[in-house]
Write an enzyme that holds these catalytic residues in place. Structure first.
Site, mmCIF file in Angstrom:
data_model
loop_
_atom_site.group_PDB
_atom_site.id
_atom_site.type_symbol
_atom_site.label_atom_id
_atom_site.label_comp_id
_atom_site.label_asym_id
_atom_site.label_seq_id
_atom_site.Cartn_x
_atom_site.Cartn_y
_atom_site.Cartn_z
ATOM 1 N N ASP A 94 -9.458 5.733 -1.300
ATOM 2 C CA ASP A 94 -8.394 6.385 -2.059
ATOM 3 C C ASP A 94 -9.012 7.107 -3.256
ATOM 4 O O ASP A 94 -10.240 7.228 -3.370
ATOM 5 C CB ASP A 94 -7.335 5.369 -2.502
ATOM 6 C CG ASP A 94 -7.851 4.377 -3.534
ATOM 7 O OD1 ASP A 94 -9.083 4.344 -3.802
ATOM 8 O OD2 ASP A 94 -7.030 3.629 -4.099
ATOM 9 N N GLU B 60 0.826 -1.211 0.000
ATOM 10 C CA GLU B 60 0.000 0.000 0.000
ATOM 11 C C GLU B 60 0.861 1.263 0.000
ATOM 12 O O GLU B 60 0.526 2.247 -0.666
ATOM 13 C CB GLU B 60 -0.949 0.007 1.203
ATOM 14 C CG GLU B 60 -2.077 -0.999 1.118
ATOM 15 C CD GLU B 60 -3.011 -0.753 -0.054
ATOM 16 O OE1 GLU B 60 -3.044 0.381 -0.575
ATOM 17 O OE2 GLU B 60 -3.708 -1.700 -0.464
ATOM 18 N N TYR C 28 -6.463 6.140 4.870
ATOM 19 C CA TYR C 28 -6.602 5.161 3.799
ATOM 20 C C TYR C 28 -5.759 3.917 4.064
ATOM 21 O O TYR C 28 -6.263 2.785 3.985
ATOM 22 C CB TYR C 28 -6.215 5.750 2.431
ATOM 23 C CG TYR C 28 -5.979 4.645 1.442
ATOM 24 C CD1 TYR C 28 -7.051 3.934 0.921
ATOM 25 C CD2 TYR C 28 -4.686 4.241 1.097
ATOM 26 C CE1 TYR C 28 -6.856 2.862 0.061
ATOM 27 C CE2 TYR C 28 -4.477 3.173 0.237
ATOM 28 C CZ TYR C 28 -5.560 2.490 -0.272
ATOM 29 O OH TYR C 28 -5.358 1.413 -1.100
#
Length: 347
Positions: A139, A38, A121
């Site tokens: 996102d 991520e 996020y």
């Protein structure tokens, strides 16, 4: 604009089950793998991330290895991804995890938020994908998909709009498959409801529920203010060579590209006569100087417009700020940002 998203869940999950891309961090969604992927995926496309992810976890297979990694090795593993503060934050967080969480990424959204470099996020992604905690991971893809579905022209940069969407998704996120739901929204945005160009609406599993498609407004959504124009900066890049060695130096530990190695540079764009005058005054012992042409590099808020010169020396410079390395050492050991890549290729 209000919209009841409850109907999209089953369609999204069915589509995701059949169409999800095969990705290494999905095949084995360890918390560490989800976290690293991520962070890498911020500002970087999925296909570009794959080799970096594989290399990173091969060299630093767990949180302990990340916490203990030497900085030069850490930066070299990140080289090419840019935004080097992201990997420095990863290591800071890894050290915190080792010291305060017994080496385990905390299985808690709120605890994840306390770690350096992890925002709402990323915390939502880790919590939902790795730990199956039913929290949204919102996102840019998710904003685009949901606002197009709702036909909403709300400004997605406003905190009130962001909070409203978070609240709406909390209501519908399936408790048995929160990670898949979040990834389905992201996947739809990355592959079907794309940001640039016309979305592939005919392939969308929720086309029949989409107000944007129905109204023909999908290409105008989402709404956000125009980005500020990039600041333009002129630079002169110096490729200083002595025999088979090249001079590099470390940048200051603050500001743009903080703490990274670089080719020496000068503010402004010097023409070849100015380059010769500068070199004679500040470098000396020059054997030859030749132009390497003009290049540019775009950062998020700054654009460098560069001119480069190769300076060959009769005698090595004595400068405590410089170290002398071979091209092989640059490729294998020292991390130089991609801003210098065009000139490094000419070495």
């Amino acid at each position: 604009m209000s919209y009841n998203y409850s109907e999209i869940t089953s369609y999204l999950l069915d589509w995701y089950d059949l169409n999800a891309r095969i990705l290494p961090w999905r095949d084995n969604p360890k918390p560490y793998y989800v976290w690293i992927s991520e962070i890498m995926l911020q500002q970087t496309r999925v296909e570009a991330v794959k080799p970096y992810f594989d290399r990173f976890i091969t060299n630093l297979p767990d949180i302990k290895a990340l916490a203990m990694a030497e900085e030069d090795k850490l930066l070299k593993l990140w080289e090419g991804l840019g935004y080097y503060n992201r990997v420095r934050n990863l290591q800071t967080a890894a050290i915190t995890i080792m010291n305060e969480y017994d080496g385990v990424l905390p299985p808690s959204y709120n605890e994840l938020l306390k770690l350096k470099g992890i925002g709402p996020y990323t915390a939502g992604a880790i919590a939902s994908i790795a730990y199956q905690i039913p929290v949204p991971a919102i996102d840019g893809n998710v904003y685009r998909v949901t606002k197009r579905i709702a036909g909403s022209f709300d400004d997605i940069t406003k905190a009130s709009v962001q909070k409203e969407l978070e609240k709406d998704l909390l209501v519908i996120i399936p408790k048995d498959r929160p990670g898949d739901f979040n990834q389905a929204l992201m996947e739809l945005g990355a592959t079907i409801c794309i940001p640039n160009g016309k979305p592939l609406c005919e392939k969308c599993p929720v086309m029949h529920l989409c107000r944007g498609f129905r109204n023909g407004t999908m290409c105008s959504i989402p709404i956000k203010p125009e980005k500020k124009k990039r600041k333009l900066e002129d630079r002169t890049i110096l490729v200083i060579e002595y025999q088979d060695k090249i001079a590099i130096r470390r940048r200051e530990n603050k500001g743009l590209l903080a703490g990274l190695w670089e080719l020496p540079s000068v503010d402004g764009k010097l023409n070849i006569i100015e380059g010769e005058e500068y070199s004679s005054k500040y470098i000396g012992n020059i054997k030859s100087l030749e132009s390497l042409g003009e290049e540019k590099h775009i950062f998020s808020h700054i654009e460098w417009r560069m001119v480069g010169y190769r300076i060959r020396l009769n005698k090595i410079m004595e400068d405590n700020n410089l170290i002398w390395v071979t091209r092989e050492e640059i490729e294998e050991k020292y991390t130089l940002p991609s801003a210098f890549e065009a000139y490094i290729k000419k070495i």
